[in-house]
Scaffold this motif. Sequence first.
Motif, PDB file in Angstrom:
ATOM      1  N   LEU A 101      33.517  13.552 -16.490  1.00 54.24           N
ATOM      2  CA  LEU A 101      32.902  12.404 -17.504  1.00 54.24           C
ATOM      3  C   LEU A 101      31.813  11.546 -16.628  1.00 54.24           C
ATOM      4  O   LEU A 101      32.129  11.122 -15.570  1.00 54.24           O
ATOM      5  N   THR A 102      30.597  11.256 -17.245  1.00 49.05           N
ATOM      6  CA  THR A 102      29.567  10.734 -16.419  1.00 49.05           C
ATOM      7  C   THR A 102      29.443   9.445 -17.387  1.00 49.05           C
ATOM      8  O   THR A 102      29.533   8.901 -18.372  1.00 49.05           O
ATOM      9  N   LYS A 103      28.359   8.555 -16.506  1.00 48.80           N
ATOM     10  CA  LYS A 103      27.891   7.289 -17.046  1.00 48.80           C
ATOM     11  C   LYS A 103      28.942   6.510 -17.365  1.00 48.80           C
ATOM     12  O   LYS A 103      29.012   5.763 -18.284  1.00 48.80           O
ATOM     13  N   ALA A 104      30.357   6.386 -16.579  1.00 48.97           N
ATOM     14  CA  ALA A 104      31.284   5.604 -16.984  1.00 48.97           C
ATOM     15  C   ALA A 104      31.088   4.115 -16.866  1.00 48.97           C
ATOM     16  O   ALA A 104      31.700   3.124 -17.450  1.00 48.97           O
ATOM     17  N   ASP A 105      30.069   3.745 -16.103  1.00 48.09           N
ATOM     18  CA  ASP A 105      29.720   2.405 -15.866  1.00 48.09           C
ATOM     19  C   ASP A 105      28.914   1.719 -16.968  1.00 48.09           C
ATOM     20  O   ASP A 105      28.914   0.572 -17.418  1.00 48.09           O
ATOM     21  N   ARG A 106      28.413   2.723 -18.003  1.00 49.53           N
ATOM     22  CA  ARG A 106      27.853   2.156 -19.356  1.00 49.53           C
ATOM     23  C   ARG A 106      28.582   1.800 -20.592  1.00 49.53           C
ATOM     24  O   ARG A 106      28.122   1.457 -21.483  1.00 49.53           O
ATOM     25  N   VAL A 107      30.031   2.244 -20.229  1.00 49.55           N
ATOM     26  CA  VAL A 107      30.941   2.048 -21.551  1.00 49.55           C
ATOM     27  C   VAL A 107      32.420   1.349 -20.914  1.00 49.55           C
ATOM     28  O   VAL A 107      32.340   1.370 -19.822  1.00 49.55           O
ATOM     29  N   GLY A 108      32.936   0.840 -21.885  1.00 50.36           N
ATOM     30  CA  GLY A 108      34.169   0.305 -21.578  1.00 50.36           C
ATOM     31  C   GLY A 108      35.320   1.326 -21.463  1.00 50.36           C
ATOM     32  O   GLY A 108      35.264   2.487 -21.875  1.00 50.36           O
ATOM     33  N   ALA A 109      36.568   0.745 -21.137  1.00 51.05           N
ATOM     34  CA  ALA A 109      37.536   1.700 -20.969  1.00 51.05           C
ATOM     35  C   ALA A 109      37.980   2.312 -22.131  1.00 51.05           C
ATOM     36  O   ALA A 109      38.562   3.286 -22.387  1.00 51.05           O
ATOM     37  N   GLU A 110      37.893   1.604 -23.382  1.00 53.21           N
ATOM     38  CA  GLU A 110      38.105   2.130 -24.453  1.00 53.21           C
ATOM     39  C   GLU A 110      37.532   3.392 -24.905  1.00 53.21           C
ATOM     40  O   GLU A 110      37.823   4.124 -25.447  1.00 53.21           O
ATOM     41  N   GLN A 111      36.084   3.370 -24.644  1.00 53.77           N
ATOM     42  CA  GLN A 111      35.224   4.635 -25.076  1.00 53.77           C
ATOM     43  C   GLN A 111      35.567   5.654 -24.163  1.00 53.77           C
ATOM     44  O   GLN A 111      35.545   6.785 -24.609  1.00 53.77           O
ATOM     45  N   ILE A 112      35.960   5.473 -22.635  1.00 54.51           N
ATOM     46  CA  ILE A 112      36.210   6.496 -21.984  1.00 54.51           C
ATOM     47  C   ILE A 112      37.585   7.143 -22.436  1.00 54.51           C
ATOM     48  O   ILE A 112      37.682   8.253 -22.579  1.00 54.51           O
ATOM     49  N   GLU A 113      38.595   6.241 -22.811  1.00 55.12           N
ATOM     50  CA  GLU A 113      39.847   6.851 -23.391  1.00 55.12           C
ATOM     51  C   GLU A 113      39.387   7.708 -24.661  1.00 55.12           C
ATOM     52  O   GLU A 113      40.291   8.772 -24.892  1.00 55.12           O
ATOM     53  N   LYS A 114      38.611   7.288 -25.595  1.00 55.23           N
ATOM     54  CA  LYS A 114      38.459   8.104 -26.773  1.00 55.23           C
ATOM     55  C   LYS A 114      37.880   9.360 -26.358  1.00 55.23           C
ATOM     56  O   LYS A 114      38.058  10.116 -27.111  1.00 55.23           O
ATOM     57  N   THR A 115      36.864   9.264 -25.224  1.00 49.71           N
ATOM     58  CA  THR A 115      36.230  10.617 -24.999  1.00 49.71           C
ATOM     59  C   THR A 115      37.166  11.605 -24.252  1.00 49.71           C
ATOM     60  O   THR A 115      37.400  12.646 -24.597  1.00 49.71           O
ATOM     61  N   ILE A 116      38.460  11.001 -23.673  1.00 55.42           N
ATOM     62  CA  ILE A 116      39.360  11.798 -22.899  1.00 55.42           C
ATOM     63  C   ILE A 116      40.225  12.297 -24.127  1.00 55.42           C
ATOM     64  O   ILE A 116      40.594  13.627 -23.992  1.00 55.42           O
ATOM     65  N   CYS A 117      40.442  11.657 -25.146  1.00 53.25           N
ATOM     66  CA  CYS A 117      41.193  12.164 -26.609  1.00 53.25           C
ATOM     67  C   CYS A 117      40.340  13.265 -26.948  1.00 53.25           C
ATOM     68  O   CYS A 117      41.163  14.202 -27.462  1.00 53.25           O
ATOM     69  N   GLU A 118      39.243  13.157 -27.198  1.00 61.70           N
ATOM     70  CA  GLU A 118      38.378  13.990 -27.866  1.00 61.70           C
ATOM     71  C   GLU A 118      38.436  15.453 -27.229  1.00 61.70           C
ATOM     72  O   GLU A 118      38.526  16.465 -27.682  1.00 61.70           O
ATOM     73  N   ILE A 119      38.566  15.493 -25.692  1.00 62.61           N
ATOM     74  CA  ILE A 119      38.580  16.512 -24.973  1.00 62.61           C
ATOM     75  C   ILE A 119      39.916  17.116 -25.211  1.00 62.61           C
ATOM     76  O   ILE A 119      39.997  18.270 -25.261  1.00 62.61           O
ATOM     77  N   ALA A 120      40.919  16.386 -25.234  1.00 65.65           N
ATOM     78  CA  ALA A 120      42.421  16.696 -25.224  1.00 65.65           C
ATOM     79  C   ALA A 120      42.580  17.662 -26.698  1.00 65.65           C
ATOM     80  O   ALA A 120      43.444  18.235 -26.754  1.00 65.65           O
ATOM     81  N   GLU A 121      41.748  17.261 -27.671  1.00 68.32           N
ATOM     82  CA  GLU A 121      42.073  18.018 -28.886  1.00 68.32           C
ATOM     83  C   GLU A 121      41.244  19.289 -28.889  1.00 68.32           C
ATOM     84  O   GLU A 121      41.452  20.064 -29.978  1.00 68.32           O
ATOM     85  N   ILE A 122      40.398  19.682 -28.130  1.00 69.56           N
ATOM     86  CA  ILE A 122      39.731  20.969 -28.087  1.00 69.56           C
ATOM     87  C   ILE A 122      40.663  22.086 -27.480  1.00 69.56           C
ATOM     88  O   ILE A 122      41.073  21.851 -26.518  1.00 69.56           O
ATOM     89  N   LYS A 123      40.666  23.124 -28.300  1.00 71.35           N
ATOM     90  CA  LYS A 123      41.314  24.293 -27.712  1.00 71.35           C
ATOM     91  C   LYS A 123      40.643  24.971 -26.839  1.00 71.35           C
ATOM     92  O   LYS A 123      39.536  25.097 -27.144  1.00 71.35           O
TER      93      LYS A 123
END
Length: 163
Positions: A89-111
Amino acid sequence: GHTFLLYLFAAKLNAAEVTVVDGPGYGRAEREKSMISGWFSLMKKFMKYVVNRNGAVVMVVDCGRGIQPEDRVLVEAMARAKKPILVCLTKADRVGAEQIEKTICEIAEIKGGILPFGAVTSAAKGEGIGELLALMEFCGKLDRDVLIDMCKSDNYEKTPLTT
């Protein structure tokens, strides 16, 4: 910048040989549909090359954009080829922890064959780069079958990203 071609960089991380490929991103800039279609064709041809190599494919995901349809196509193609994916995950400095967590959850849903670990980085702040390089080295040292076994969760199904 704007990447229009595939750029390959050979690197040696201690004992692991790694090939880094910078491919066309789908980015924030507006592109003609024919150009994006051409990139897709280019990436399909490249995937035939990459599936026969050891190590993992590093999929770079912009934290601010999250998972895009093109990312899902890559994951599906690599899963069919039994090629593990390491997520960065890149550009973590541009978003908050909530957005990072949301992206991680999106990735976790991918088969598919996503490894159960990854890196969250910020090039601007120099954060997470050491961890990414260590994970790339780790994956580069392992045989493809070992990495595939790490991804297995009920026949190469969904595996979560943890940071």
